[in-house]
Design an enzyme around this catalytic site. Structure first.
Site, mmCIF file in Angstrom:
data_model
loop_
_atom_site.group_PDB
_atom_site.id
_atom_site.type_symbol
_atom_site.label_atom_id
_atom_site.label_comp_id
_atom_site.label_asym_id
_atom_site.label_seq_id
_atom_site.Cartn_x
_atom_site.Cartn_y
_atom_site.Cartn_z
ATOM 1 C CG ASP A 1 2.598 -5.429 1.045
ATOM 2 O OD1 ASP A 1 3.320 -6.330 0.583
ATOM 3 O OD2 ASP A 1 2.853 -4.796 2.080
ATOM 4 C CD GLU B 1 10.557 -10.305 3.594
ATOM 5 O OE1 GLU B 1 9.428 -9.772 3.650
ATOM 6 O OE2 GLU B 1 11.248 -10.337 2.570
#
Ligand SMILES: Cc1ncc(COP(=O)(O)O)c(C=O)c1O
Lengths: 263, 403
Positions: free
Chosen positions: A63, A52
């Site tokens: 996140d 990624e």
């Protein structure tokens, strides 16, 4: 330019067929400021099956503190989507790359333009964690026609009837969210990770990759007994935030590889 | 609560995907999709349940002190040359309109069996209102507030603590409302099983923009009746400030089916609608301040409650179809209006609704001879210290205000 050709999904399926557990590490585009692109080829050489590439966004709600900090540092140093893609285009990891960003980055650039710019950078797929099944349609169509695979997330909170619909629309693999929470390391593997992997393996032959909360080689090995593979992000980035070098991050990916190979 | 729907197509229910025209939707992490669906179902059920509606109404009257009055400003009207009416949300318990939505949602949270409320706050008014409802209903409460706002609204932090809430400082990004929302969403992602996210404006994923507007509809509903009694009909113009847009949505919804002109006022440094660039953040597609790459920009406003780069999706729609118009005013104009209302009427407004008045002063010429109703969304107690520092020319205060 990335020498990898073919699709992410076929690549992962053939790696799985060869008996491998799949390793997908994560790189923040623009962090560390010096040398982040070295991580891409380095991770591939250390045994990553795909990876990624995070395109930093100002408001990363999925996140936790580690990825937030790396994104903020990258943004403060001028990281932007076009710049990240230009630099990715100059690497040749030889494995599929997956762009990971938030939907507004794609929406603002325009679906087709964003999908095509990923393609031009040698990227195979995209993960947009704030674009759930009900909203994914317009993007996914543009991505499909540009040859970009859209990876969807499945979360522990999903009722049983929802999972097959997500699995049906996902491309590349199905990203099983390992816990109810944001990205970040945890002391132990959540029981929800194993449960998520089982629920997904029960309903699909697409590769089942578990991410979020997978924190070290032993946790990776533990979840890989059920899942086809893992995404590891915060544990890698944290090492560099604490002063670790790019080479040490690559070495850590090699440790993850070794742990998965022992499964 | 209204029974808005087919009979009131503008400001009625959004479509099945939660859209008002092209705006809205549910852009949330997969983890939260079931929670949003559960919330939508619970809200639909609750608003159709006479028992819930009665409980909500009772709280509004017996606890919040509704109805709030409409005041005709004789001095200010003489000064400006047109008739000015104020819808006095500043007189509600906790000092702003925020309490309407909070009581509705807290009641819903309780009904859904949730034990903890999490909220974001800018000026602290929504945080205080949420902490208040949590205390009243015996629920836990966590409020996220940006570091910049914690400093400029220190008293509200203390109030929340007094009420038993835990205030967590958001240290990321611009350290204002936008980042408090990010932190509240992250918290919700992790605690979704027992925690209710009590969003403070008409923003966020479906059903929030619709639900929050419905809980504030009482503002417009009352004001319409009060104007009928006071001036024999609706005002010509209704004005409200726009942060996320909840007080505006509440008051607009009482007049949207009439000829009344609707004006939303944004801070010049946070004019999401003024710039007309669509984008997605915090769960919905709306107008959004962003740079050339789609990175969300930081708003800058003297008022913590309007320091937000986005706007509720329904306002983007109302702007799009031309049913409401949106204007912007500067911090300086706002500070002048803040003092003007204090001196002429003996009412110290919050800095947020002072934006509405600032526009009225600016648009004085076009408003001559008309009747203008301003949503006075909150009282100025929370702002007097900051304004004092600014007016005294304290450079520190100016720095906080513009940083
Ligand atoms: C008094 C007052 N008015 C207005 C606002 C802005 O919110 P909204 O635009 O949702 O009404 C706030 C927010 O803190 C406020 O405290």
């Amino acid at each position: 330019m990335n020498g990898f050709t073919g699709t992410l999904e076929e690549h992962l399926i053939s790696r799985r067929a060869s008996g491998a557990k799949l390793l997908l590490p994560y790189v923040t585009g623009g962090y560390p400021v010096d040398g982040w692109t070295r991580l891409i080829e380095g991770f591939a050489q250390a045994g990553a099956d795909a990876m990624e590439i995070g395109i930093p966004f100002s408001d990363p709600v999925m996140d936790g503190p580690t990825i937030q900090e790396a994104s903020a540092i990258a943004l403060a140093n001028g990281s932007n989507p076009s710049g990240v893609l230009d630099e990715v285009a100059r690497t040749d990891p030889g494995v599929p790359l997956i762009a990971m960003t938030y939907y507004n980055v794609a929406y603002h650039m325009g679906h087709q333009r964003f999908a095509e710019s990923l393609k031009r950078a040698g990227i195979s797929a995209a993960i947009l964690p704030d674009l759930p099944l009900e909203e994914v349609g317009p993007w996914a169509e543009a991505a499909d026609s540009a040859g970009i695979e859209t990876v969807l997330l499945a979360a522990p909170t999903a009722p049983d009837e929802r999972l097959p619909r997500i699995v049906e629309r996902t491309r590349g693999f199905i990203y099983g969210v390992g816990l109810v929470g944001t990205t970040g390391e945890r002391a132990a593997l959540a029981s929800s990770a194993l449960e998520m992997a089982r629920r997904l393996k029960d309903i699909t032959d697409k590769p089942v990759i578990i991410g979020i909360g997978v924190s070290n080689p032993s946790q990776a090995a533990e979840i890989a007994q059920v899942a086809d593979g893992v995404v590891v992000a915060s544990a890698i980035i944290r090492r560099m935030l604490e002063g670790g070098s790019v080479d040490q991050a690559i070495e850590f990916v090699a440790e993850l590889r070794a742990a998965l190979d022992s499964v | 609560m209204s029974s808005a729907g087919a009979d009131r197509p503008i400001m009625g229910e959004p479509d099945a995907s939660g859209r008002f025209g092209q705006f809205g939707g549910r852009f949330v992490p997969e983890t939260l999709v079931p929670a949003c669906a559960e919330l939508e179902a619970a809200f639909r059920e609750a608003r159709a349940d006479p028992d819930f509606v009665a409980k909500f109404k009772a709280l509004l009257t017996d606890y919040a002190g509704r109805p709030s009055v409409v005041t005709e400003c004789h001095n200010l009207s003489a000064h400006l040359g047109f008739k000015v009416l104020l819808k006095r949300e500043d007189l509600n318990h906790t000092g702003s309109h925020k309490i309407n939505n909070v009581l509705g949602q807290a009641l819903l949270a309780k009904r859904m069996g949730k034990t903890r409320l999490v909220a974001e706050t800018g000026a602290g008014q929504h945080g205080v209102a949420t902490a208040t409802a949590a205390a009243l209903m015996g629920m836990e409460c966590v409020v996220f507030m940006g570091e910049v706002d914690v400093k400029r609204q220190a008293l509200n932090v203390f109030r929340m603590n007094l009420l038993g809430a835990e205030v967590r400082t958001a240290m990321s990004g611009s350290r204002t409302l936008k980042d408090a929302v990010n932190e509240a969403m992250r918290y919700w992602v992790a605690a979704v099983a027992d925690t209710y996210y009590l969003l403070g404006s008409v923003m966020g994923p479906h059903p929030y923009p619709w639900m929050v507007r419905e809980f504030h509809h009482v503002i417009g509903e009352e004001a319409r009746e009060q104007c009928q009694a006071l001036i024999g009909g609706p005002p010509d113009v209704v004005v409200a400030c726009i942060g996320g847009g909840s007080n505006a949505a509440g008051i607009f919804s009482g007049f949207v089916d009439l000829e009344t002109e609707l004006v939303g006022v944004e801070p010049a440094g946070g004019a999401a609608i003024g710039r007309k660039v669509p984008g997605v953040v915090h769960g919905s597609l709306s107008y959004l301040m962003q740079d050339e790459f789609g990175q969300v920009q930081e708003a800058h406003s003297v008022s913590a409650g309007l320091d937000y780069p986005g706007v509720g999706p329904e306002h983007a729609h109302l702007a799009d179809i031309g049913r409401a118009r949106y204007e912007a005013v500067t911090d300086t104009e706002v500070l002048d209006a803040f003092q003007l209302l204090s001196r002429t009427e003996g009412i110290i407004p919050a800095l947020e609704p002072a934006h509405g008045l600032a526009w009225m002063v600016k648009a004085k010429d076009e408003l001559q001879g008309r009747t203008v109703l301003l949503s006075l969304s909150g009282r100025g107690d929370k702002d007097v210290e900051q304004v004092q520092a600014i007016l005294d020319g304290n450079p520190e205060a100016l720095k906080t205000m513009r940083s």
